[in-house]
Design a protein around this motif. Structure first.
Motif, PDB file in Angstrom:
ATOM      1  N   VAL A   1     -10.247   6.864  -6.018  1.00 20.20           N
ATOM      2  CA  VAL A   1      -9.146   5.669  -5.696  1.00 20.20           C
ATOM      3  C   VAL A   1      -9.252   4.465  -6.482  1.00 20.20           C
ATOM      4  CG1 VAL A   1      -7.875   4.320  -3.966  1.00 20.20           C
ATOM      5  CG2 VAL A   1      -9.005   6.508  -3.335  1.00 20.20           C
TER       6      VAL A   1
ATOM      7  N   ASP B   1     -14.685   3.751  -4.351  1.00 21.46           N
ATOM      8  CA  ASP B   1     -14.030   4.601  -3.177  1.00 21.46           C
ATOM      9  C   ASP B   1     -13.775   5.823  -3.857  1.00 21.46           C
ATOM     10  OD1 ASP B   1     -12.467   5.215  -1.102  1.00 21.46           O
ATOM     11  OD2 ASP B   1     -10.982   4.022  -1.315  1.00 21.46           O
TER      12      ASP B   1
ATOM     13  N   GLU C   1      -4.097   1.779  -6.474  1.00 20.33           N
ATOM     14  CA  GLU C   1      -4.176   2.779  -5.178  1.00 20.33           C
ATOM     15  C   GLU C   1      -3.714   4.075  -5.682  1.00 20.33           C
ATOM     16  OE1 GLU C   1      -5.664   1.595  -2.530  1.00 20.33           O
ATOM     17  OE2 GLU C   1      -5.286  -0.352  -3.632  1.00 20.33           O
ATOM     18  N   ASP C   2      -3.866   4.526  -6.903  1.00 24.18           N
ATOM     19  CA  ASP C   2      -3.680   5.934  -7.324  1.00 24.18           C
ATOM     20  C   ASP C   2      -4.830   6.552  -6.928  1.00 24.18           C
ATOM     21  OD1 ASP C   2      -1.006   5.423  -8.430  1.00 24.18           O
ATOM     22  OD2 ASP C   2      -2.099   5.419 -10.613  1.00 24.18           O
ATOM     23  N   HIS C   3      -4.945   7.741  -6.767  1.00 24.96           N
ATOM     24  CA  HIS C   3      -5.877   8.692  -6.371  1.00 24.96           C
ATOM     25  C   HIS C   3      -6.129   9.630  -7.593  1.00 24.96           C
ATOM     26  CE1 HIS C   3      -6.631   8.572  -1.852  1.00 24.96           C
ATOM     27  NE2 HIS C   3      -5.723   7.682  -2.156  1.00 24.96           N
TER      28      HIS C   3
ATOM     29  N   ARG D   1       0.104   9.627  -6.387  1.00 28.33           N
ATOM     30  CA  ARG D   1       0.505   8.413  -6.171  1.00 28.33           C
ATOM     31  C   ARG D   1       1.698   8.354  -5.027  1.00 28.33           C
ATOM     32  NH1 ARG D   1       2.849   6.192 -11.376  1.00 28.33           N
ATOM     33  NH2 ARG D   1       0.609   5.947 -11.851  1.00 28.33           N
ATOM     34  N   LYS D   2       1.313   7.755  -3.871  1.00 26.51           N
ATOM     35  CA  LYS D   2       2.062   7.811  -2.544  1.00 26.51           C
ATOM     36  C   LYS D   2       2.432   9.128  -2.167  1.00 26.51           C
ATOM     37  CE  LYS D   2       3.807   3.438  -3.742  1.00 26.51           C
ATOM     38  NZ  LYS D   2       5.157   2.458  -4.113  1.00 26.51           N
TER      39      LYS D   2
ATOM     40  N   HIS E   1      -8.614   0.692  -7.049  1.00 29.08           N
ATOM     41  CA  HIS E   1      -8.327  -0.469  -6.598  1.00 29.08           C
ATOM     42  C   HIS E   1      -8.135  -1.843  -7.268  1.00 29.08           C
ATOM     43  CE1 HIS E   1      -8.686   1.368  -2.642  1.00 29.08           C
ATOM     44  NE2 HIS E   1     -10.051   1.920  -2.831  1.00 29.08           N
TER      45      HIS E   1
END
Length: 468
Positions: free
Chosen positions: A390, A372, A437-439, A421-422, A392
């Protein structure tokens, strides 16, 4: 990945080189045998001679087995028809079309990434002219910047700047930066280029020298304060701007800038100059040769803060840019696609040379990556790269989730810049733990390390789930 590229021009050739070097199976289609031969002589790719929108040529190119089609010929209609045939005949998963015509771009309802019998099935339309326009506008936002890149919906920004002798940070260690900035401003210097191509992997003890090209990450609202630390003085915004070339790029730049700037646009074609003048409200449109010294003097070139050369000719852009600089323009940006001219530009005072091919390639790069990867941007004419990937999975299925940055076996030429993060930006440090889900934003001094990054971010099923 099996990728078919239609068109062996500058954009198609640039894409073919990048994708072939990343071990993709690449096929290039064109009607110019010489272009195809030149590509095949230096790249491990397959070439097909023929018209890109002919069904038999697409079949010969192996479209039935392709994962992606990139239609990048000079003709919009050829690109659109080829993508349409790729869908109805071969069910190619991803179809990308280069489109220049404003009439197409202004009607996105004609195209759809989902099946729609009333629309042509194309996953992504790209307009090099639009991409270049947006790129230049970002450079104008930060006077003195060499490159500006956004990540995660502009939550985070990477900026490249030249450090000047009188800058507060010059001849000081990087770890002193926080002493000069308000506590709320967080940043990370991810790379330093010295003496043109010498790469310095930054640590807290690294000393910044005058002339260094410094890449740093920060939230957009904090960028101006950081720039001030690297420059000898706060640069004035570019109030008076002259644009050379009234094509798509020149026109849209003038349209975007004329509200807040004093803009002059020069074009040698009488008809085009007239059409542009009719569509612009405040821009002064001049018919003439942008490389004519007498014309520039007559238009008070010494009062211009920023000169932007974006004609269709590399040579005209270089000559006019060098001339403008000599006549007193503070900053010059020139559109130059021929990479053999880059050394000439560096020696003759043009501040920023931009390439439509490089910008377009960067815009497409993440579509070709495993995992991703939501953004991948080439830097320094392909010598480096910035990525947003990202993470996952979970601690059971991922090699990086639940581990700190220091615990992860990154390739030696990687700098971890930040994590989003968010929607919250966290500047990277060795004890920062990666969560699902951290970018993660990375700087790669060797683009070939992208495959190693893909392996690190890959997920696998837990051992209890696998069949024995």
């Amino acid at each position: 990945m099996n990728i078919v590229i239609l068109g062996a021009g500058q954009v198609g050739s640039s894409l073919a080189e990048v994708l072939a070097n990343e071990n993709n199976d690449v096929t290039v289609v064109d009607i110019d045998r010489l272009h195809l031969q030149r590509l095949q002589d230096r790249l491990d790719i397959r070439t097909v001679f023929g018209h890109a929108s002919h069904p038999n040529v697409l079949r010969q190119a192996g479209l039935e087995d392709a994962d992606m089609l990139i239609a990048a010929t000079q003709n919009d209609e050829t690109n659109i028809v080829a993508c349409h045939l790729a869908q109805i005949m071969f069910k190619v998963p991803t179809k990308i079309a280069r489109v220049r015509g404003r009439s197409y771009l202004d009607h996105p309802e004609l195209f759809s990434s989902q099946f729609d019998e009333k629309a042509i099935n194309i996953d992504l339309l790209i307009s090099p002219e639009n991409l270049v326009t947006e790129y230049i506008l970002q450079l104008i936002e930060y006077p003195g910047s060499l490159q500006v890149i956004d990540f995660h919906h502009s939550k985070l920004r990477m900026v490249a700047m030249r450090a000047y002798q009188d800058g507060l940070l010059v001849n000081k260690q990087i770890n002193t930066l926080k002493k000069h900035l308000p506590s709320a401003i967080k940043t990370r210097i991810v790379a330093i280029y010295r003496n043109k191509d010498e790469i310095v992997m930054p640590t807290g003890e690294t000393v910044i020298r005058a002339g260094d090209e410094v890449f740093f990450l920060a939230e957009p609202r904090h960028v101006p304060a950081i720039i001030a630390e690297l420059r000898q003085k706060k640069e004035k915004p570019s109030r008076n701007i002259m644009i050379g070339g009234g094509g798509n790029i020149g026109f849209h730049l003038a349209k975007a800038l004329e509200g807040d700037h004093l803009v002059k646009l020069v074009d040698h074609n009488m008809q085009q100059a007239r059409e542009v003048a009719e569509q612009l409200d405040k821009t002064v449109v001049i018919r003439g040769d942008i490389s004519d010294k007498d014309l520039l003097l007559e238009e008070n070139i010494d009062e211009i803060d920023l000169f932007i050369a974006v004609t269709n000719s590399d040579e005209a852009n270089i000559i006019s840019g060098m001339l403008a600089k000599k006549l007193g323009v503070r900053r010059v940006i020139a559109l130059v696609n021929n990479q053999s001219y880059v050394e000439l530009i560096q020696l003759n005072g043009i501040d920023v040379a931009i390439s439509a091919d490089s910008i377009t390639t960067s815009h497409l790069l993440h579509h070709t990556r495993r995992g991703d990867t939501v953004k991948a941007v080439t830097l320094r004419r392909g010598a480096a790269e910035a990525m947003e990937v990202v993470a996952h999975g979970s601690e059971n299925t991922s090699d990086i989730i639940g581990k700190t940055i220091a615990q992860i076996p990154w390739p030696s030429d990687i700098t971890v810049g930040a994590i989003i993060r968010k929607d919250n930006v966290i500047i990277a440090h060795r004890d920062l733990e990666i969560e699902a889900e951290d970018h993660v934003v990375l700087f790669l001094t060797d683009p070939n390390s992208a495959s190693a990054i893909a392996e690190l971010f890959a997920t696998s099923e837990p051992s209890w789930f696998r069949w024995n």
